[in-house]
Design a protein around this motif. Structure first.
Motif, PDB file in Angstrom:
ATOM      1  N   ASP A   1       3.992  -5.293  -4.002  1.00  0.00           N
ATOM      2  CA  ASP A   1       3.553  -6.024  -5.207  1.00  0.00           C
ATOM      3  C   ASP A   1       1.956  -5.958  -5.064  1.00  0.00           C
ATOM      4  OD1 ASP A   1       2.560  -7.613  -7.496  1.00  0.00           O
ATOM      5  OD2 ASP A   1       3.521  -9.512  -6.638  1.00  0.00           O
ATOM      6  N   ASN A   2       1.174  -5.404  -5.793  1.00  0.00           N
ATOM      7  CA  ASN A   2      -0.441  -5.270  -5.600  1.00  0.00           C
ATOM      8  C   ASN A   2      -1.172  -6.534  -6.337  1.00  0.00           C
ATOM      9  OD1 ASN A   2      -0.327  -3.095  -3.804  1.00  0.00           O
ATOM     10  ND2 ASN A   2      -0.285  -1.832  -5.509  1.00  0.00           N
ATOM     11  N   ARG A   3      -0.364  -7.382  -6.906  1.00  0.00           N
ATOM     12  CA  ARG A   3      -1.153  -8.365  -7.684  1.00  0.00           C
ATOM     13  C   ARG A   3      -1.669  -9.447  -6.386  1.00  0.00           C
ATOM     14  NH1 ARG A   3       1.856 -11.621 -11.813  1.00  0.00           N
ATOM     15  NH2 ARG A   3       3.204 -12.091  -9.951  1.00  0.00           N
ATOM     16  N   PHE A   4      -2.829 -10.094  -6.961  1.00  0.00           N
ATOM     17  CA  PHE A   4      -3.239 -11.209  -5.839  1.00  0.00           C
ATOM     18  C   PHE A   4      -3.522 -10.584  -4.773  1.00  0.00           C
ATOM     19  CE2 PHE A   4      -0.037 -13.638  -8.666  1.00  0.00           C
ATOM     20  CZ  PHE A   4      -0.748 -13.529  -9.655  1.00  0.00           C
ATOM     21  N   ASN A   5      -4.058  -9.410  -4.396  1.00  0.00           N
ATOM     22  CA  ASN A   5      -4.373  -9.078  -2.974  1.00  0.00           C
ATOM     23  C   ASN A   5      -5.940  -8.686  -2.874  1.00  0.00           C
ATOM     24  OD1 ASN A   5      -1.855  -8.521  -2.010  1.00  0.00           O
ATOM     25  ND2 ASN A   5      -1.732  -6.742  -3.092  1.00  0.00           N
ATOM     26  N   LEU A   6      -6.482  -8.875  -1.726  1.00  0.00           N
ATOM     27  CA  LEU A   6      -8.066  -8.519  -1.704  1.00  0.00           C
ATOM     28  C   LEU A   6      -7.861  -7.358  -0.772  1.00  0.00           C
ATOM     29  CD1 LEU A   6     -10.949  -8.611  -1.777  1.00  0.00           C
ATOM     30  CD2 LEU A   6     -10.630 -10.415   0.517  1.00  0.00           C
ATOM     31  N   ASN A   7      -8.242  -6.178  -1.087  1.00  0.00           N
ATOM     32  CA  ASN A   7      -8.125  -5.048  -0.418  1.00  0.00           C
ATOM     33  C   ASN A   7      -9.452  -4.198   0.269  1.00  0.00           C
ATOM     34  OD1 ASN A   7      -5.431  -4.381  -1.180  1.00  0.00           O
ATOM     35  ND2 ASN A   7      -6.194  -4.156  -3.321  1.00  0.00           N
ATOM     36  N   ALA A   8      -9.413  -3.923   1.276  1.00  0.00           N
ATOM     37  CA  ALA A   8     -10.380  -3.364   2.087  1.00  0.00           C
ATOM     38  C   ALA A   8     -10.432  -1.814   1.927  1.00  0.00           C
ATOM     39  CB  ALA A   8     -10.926  -4.135   3.231  1.00  0.00           C
ATOM     40  N   ALA A   9     -11.152  -1.006   1.646  1.00  0.00           N
ATOM     41  CA  ALA A   9     -11.000   0.375   1.839  1.00  0.00           C
ATOM     42  C   ALA A   9     -12.253   1.102   2.612  1.00  0.00           C
ATOM     43  CB  ALA A   9     -10.973   1.122   0.416  1.00  0.00           C
ATOM     44  N   ASP A  10     -11.604   2.139   3.191  1.00  0.00           N
ATOM     45  CA  ASP A  10     -13.002   2.966   3.780  1.00  0.00           C
ATOM     46  C   ASP A  10     -13.673   3.552   2.944  1.00  0.00           C
ATOM     47  OD1 ASP A  10     -13.929   5.857   4.896  1.00  0.00           O
ATOM     48  OD2 ASP A  10     -13.105   4.336   6.789  1.00  0.00           O
ATOM     49  N   ALA A  11     -15.034   3.202   3.110  1.00  0.00           N
ATOM     50  CA  ALA A  11     -16.145   3.924   2.149  1.00  0.00           C
ATOM     51  C   ALA A  11     -16.122   5.139   1.902  1.00  0.00           C
ATOM     52  CB  ALA A  11     -17.458   3.085   2.484  1.00  0.00           C
ATOM     53  N   HIS A  12     -15.910   6.031   3.160  1.00  0.00           N
ATOM     54  CA  HIS A  12     -15.858   7.428   3.070  1.00  0.00           C
ATOM     55  C   HIS A  12     -14.616   8.110   2.623  1.00  0.00           C
ATOM     56  CE1 HIS A  12     -19.703   7.067   5.259  1.00  0.00           C
ATOM     57  NE2 HIS A  12     -19.280   6.359   5.955  1.00  0.00           N
ATOM     58  N   THR A  13     -13.306   7.540   2.933  1.00  0.00           N
ATOM     59  CA  THR A  13     -12.330   8.118   2.685  1.00  0.00           C
ATOM     60  C   THR A  13     -11.423   7.539   1.469  1.00  0.00           C
ATOM     61  OG1 THR A  13     -11.038   6.910   4.091  1.00  0.00           O
ATOM     62  CG2 THR A  13     -11.959   9.008   4.866  1.00  0.00           C
ATOM     63  N   GLY A  14     -11.654   6.364   1.207  1.00  0.00           N
ATOM     64  CA  GLY A  14     -11.098   5.730   0.035  1.00  0.00           C
ATOM     65  C   GLY A  14      -9.647   5.044   0.780  1.00  0.00           C
ATOM     66  N   SER A  15      -9.586   5.299   1.996  1.00  0.00           N
ATOM     67  CA  SER A  15      -8.295   4.825   2.199  1.00  0.00           C
ATOM     68  C   SER A  15      -7.932   3.390   2.642  1.00  0.00           C
ATOM     69  CB  SER A  15      -7.530   5.645   3.639  1.00  0.00           C
ATOM     70  OG  SER A  15      -8.764   5.505   4.714  1.00  0.00           O
ATOM     71  N   LEU A  16      -7.041   2.831   2.465  1.00  0.00           N
ATOM     72  CA  LEU A  16      -6.915   1.407   2.850  1.00  0.00           C
ATOM     73  C   LEU A  16      -6.836   0.939   4.153  1.00  0.00           C
ATOM     74  CD1 LEU A  16      -5.866  -1.158   1.599  1.00  0.00           C
ATOM     75  CD2 LEU A  16      -3.850  -1.021   1.886  1.00  0.00           C
ATOM     76  N   LYS A  17      -7.976  -0.102   4.281  1.00  0.00           N
ATOM     77  CA  LYS A  17      -8.297  -0.306   5.899  1.00  0.00           C
ATOM     78  C   LYS A  17      -7.217  -1.825   5.859  1.00  0.00           C
ATOM     79  CE  LYS A  17     -12.209  -0.162   7.836  1.00  0.00           C
ATOM     80  NZ  LYS A  17     -13.420  -0.373   8.066  1.00  0.00           N
ATOM     81  N   TRP A  18      -7.118  -2.457   5.163  1.00  0.00           N
ATOM     82  CA  TRP A  18      -6.456  -3.723   5.409  1.00  0.00           C
ATOM     83  C   TRP A  18      -6.219  -4.307   3.770  1.00  0.00           C
ATOM     84  CZ3 TRP A  18      -9.152  -7.923   3.561  1.00  0.00           C
ATOM     85  CH2 TRP A  18     -10.572  -8.225   3.813  1.00  0.00           C
ATOM     86  N   ARG A  19      -5.506  -5.289   3.732  1.00  0.00           N
ATOM     87  CA  ARG A  19      -4.981  -5.910   2.390  1.00  0.00           C
ATOM     88  C   ARG A  19      -4.671  -7.470   2.828  1.00  0.00           C
ATOM     89  NH1 ARG A  19      -0.719  -2.861  -0.255  1.00  0.00           N
ATOM     90  NH2 ARG A  19      -2.612  -2.043  -1.500  1.00  0.00           N
ATOM     91  N   TYR A  20      -5.230  -8.334   2.165  1.00  0.00           N
ATOM     92  CA  TYR A  20      -4.811  -9.774   2.262  1.00  0.00           C
ATOM     93  C   TYR A  20      -4.091 -10.322   1.105  1.00  0.00           C
ATOM     94  CZ  TYR A  20      -5.137 -14.649   3.504  1.00  0.00           C
ATOM     95  OH  TYR A  20      -5.006 -15.931   3.578  1.00  0.00           O
ATOM     96  N   LYS A  21      -3.079 -10.803   1.075  1.00  0.00           N
ATOM     97  CA  LYS A  21      -2.328 -11.425   0.039  1.00  0.00           C
ATOM     98  C   LYS A  21      -2.885 -12.627  -0.354  1.00  0.00           C
ATOM     99  CE  LYS A  21       1.478 -11.115  -2.705  1.00  0.00           C
ATOM    100  NZ  LYS A  21       1.462 -10.572  -3.892  1.00  0.00           N
ATOM    101  N   MET A  22      -3.260 -12.898  -1.600  1.00  0.00           N
ATOM    102  CA  MET A  22      -4.006 -13.963  -2.216  1.00  0.00           C
ATOM    103  C   MET A  22      -2.681 -14.955  -2.529  1.00  0.00           C
ATOM    104  SD  MET A  22      -7.347 -13.711  -1.568  1.00  0.00           S
ATOM    105  CE  MET A  22      -8.063 -14.769  -2.881  1.00  0.00           C
ATOM    106  N   LYS A  23      -2.584 -16.142  -2.969  1.00  0.00           N
ATOM    107  CA  LYS A  23      -1.506 -17.026  -3.617  1.00  0.00           C
ATOM    108  C   LYS A  23      -1.773 -16.945  -5.008  1.00  0.00           C
ATOM    109  CE  LYS A  23      -1.452 -20.436   0.234  1.00  0.00           C
ATOM    110  NZ  LYS A  23      -2.083 -21.731   0.452  1.00  0.00           N
ATOM    111  N   GLN A  24      -3.074 -16.574  -5.547  1.00  0.00           N
ATOM    112  CA  GLN A  24      -3.261 -16.204  -7.002  1.00  0.00           C
ATOM    113  C   GLN A  24      -4.214 -15.465  -7.189  1.00  0.00           C
ATOM    114  OE1 GLN A  24      -3.976 -20.326  -9.079  1.00  0.00           O
ATOM    115  NE2 GLN A  24      -3.045 -21.080  -7.130  1.00  0.00           N
ATOM    116  N   ASP A  25      -4.699 -15.098  -8.387  1.00  0.00           N
ATOM    117  CA  ASP A  25      -5.599 -13.991  -8.871  1.00  0.00           C
ATOM    118  C   ASP A  25      -6.993 -14.613  -8.194  1.00  0.00           C
ATOM    119  OD1 ASP A  25      -6.574 -11.940  -9.841  1.00  0.00           O
ATOM    120  OD2 ASP A  25      -6.923 -12.717 -11.885  1.00  0.00           O
ATOM    121  N   THR A  26      -7.580 -13.526  -7.786  1.00  0.00           N
ATOM    122  CA  THR A  26      -9.035 -13.924  -7.113  1.00  0.00           C
ATOM    123  C   THR A  26      -9.997 -14.326  -8.411  1.00  0.00           C
ATOM    124  OG1 THR A  26      -9.602 -11.647  -7.288  1.00  0.00           O
ATOM    125  CG2 THR A  26      -8.887 -12.241  -5.282  1.00  0.00           C
ATOM    126  N   ARG A  27     -10.907 -15.408  -8.201  1.00  0.00           N
ATOM    127  CA  ARG A  27     -11.606 -15.847  -9.188  1.00  0.00           C
ATOM    128  C   ARG A  27     -13.154 -15.443  -9.379  1.00  0.00           C
ATOM    129  NH1 ARG A  27      -9.073 -18.480 -12.853  1.00  0.00           N
ATOM    130  NH2 ARG A  27     -11.124 -19.168 -13.419  1.00  0.00           N
TER     131      ARG A  27
END
Length: 170
Positions: free
Chosen positions: A1-27
């Motif tokens: 489930d990709n809802r309510f996630n904060l995702n960090a991507a590599d600026a050069h490749t666009g690949s996912l570096k990490w994902r933090y699962k939020m409880k609700q939608d980011t504000r």
């Protein structure tokens, strides 16, 4: 489930570096400094390690309203605008340093030790150290505070949107 996630991507490749699962939608859009990225859901502020995504601290907002706009970081402090007021937290620990009960209707701007806050009808200048109100400006005509953040450039503060905009000499 990709809802309510904060995702960090590599600026050069666009690949996912990490994902933090939020409880609700980011504000608001995340903001980062000093190796810490901050974000919020409807009632909690989160501080994560910018490299690993590890949770460093979280802080529950005490008021009714969630963050109204993106927070600002300056001098090791996180300034969070809400309709209940502006909350200032120590960036590294999440400790509440001060709060000012001024409803923020736009992102805050922090420049040279002053926090600029647009409410519905006034513009406030607060001390970034303790939240003391330094001055208040009530424009002669209404402005759309929710459509534009205050911007400090040189000796001027730009504010407004919609029909009326203002440039104040600082």
């Amino acid at each position: 489930d990709n809802r309510f996630n904060l995702n960090a991507a590599d600026a050069h490749t666009g690949s996912l570096k990490w994902r933090y699962k939020m409880k609700q939608d980011t504000r608001f859009a995340p903001c980062a400094d000093e190796g810490i990225v901050c974000c919020a859901d409807a009632g909690t502020i989160y501080a994560l390690n910018v490299v690993t995504g590890e949770l460093l601290w979280q802080w529950k907002l005490p008021g009714y309203y969630p963050p109204s706009h993106t927070a600002a970081i300056a001098s090791g402090r996180l300034f969070v605008p809400t309709r209940d007021g502006v909350f200032t937290l120590k960036l590294t620990t999440g400790e509440l340093l001060w709060q000012q009960e001024i409803a923020a209707w736009a992102p805050v701007c922090v420049c040279e030790g002053i926090v600029y806050v647009a409410s519905r009808k006034q513009i406030y200048a607060l001390s970034s150290q303790n939240g003391e109100v330094l001055w208040v400006y009530a424009p002669p005509k209404p402005f759309a505070a929710d459509s534009s953040a205050p911007i400090a450039i040189g000796n001027y503060l730009h504010i407004g949107g919609g029909i009326h905009s203002y440039i104040l000499s600082l």
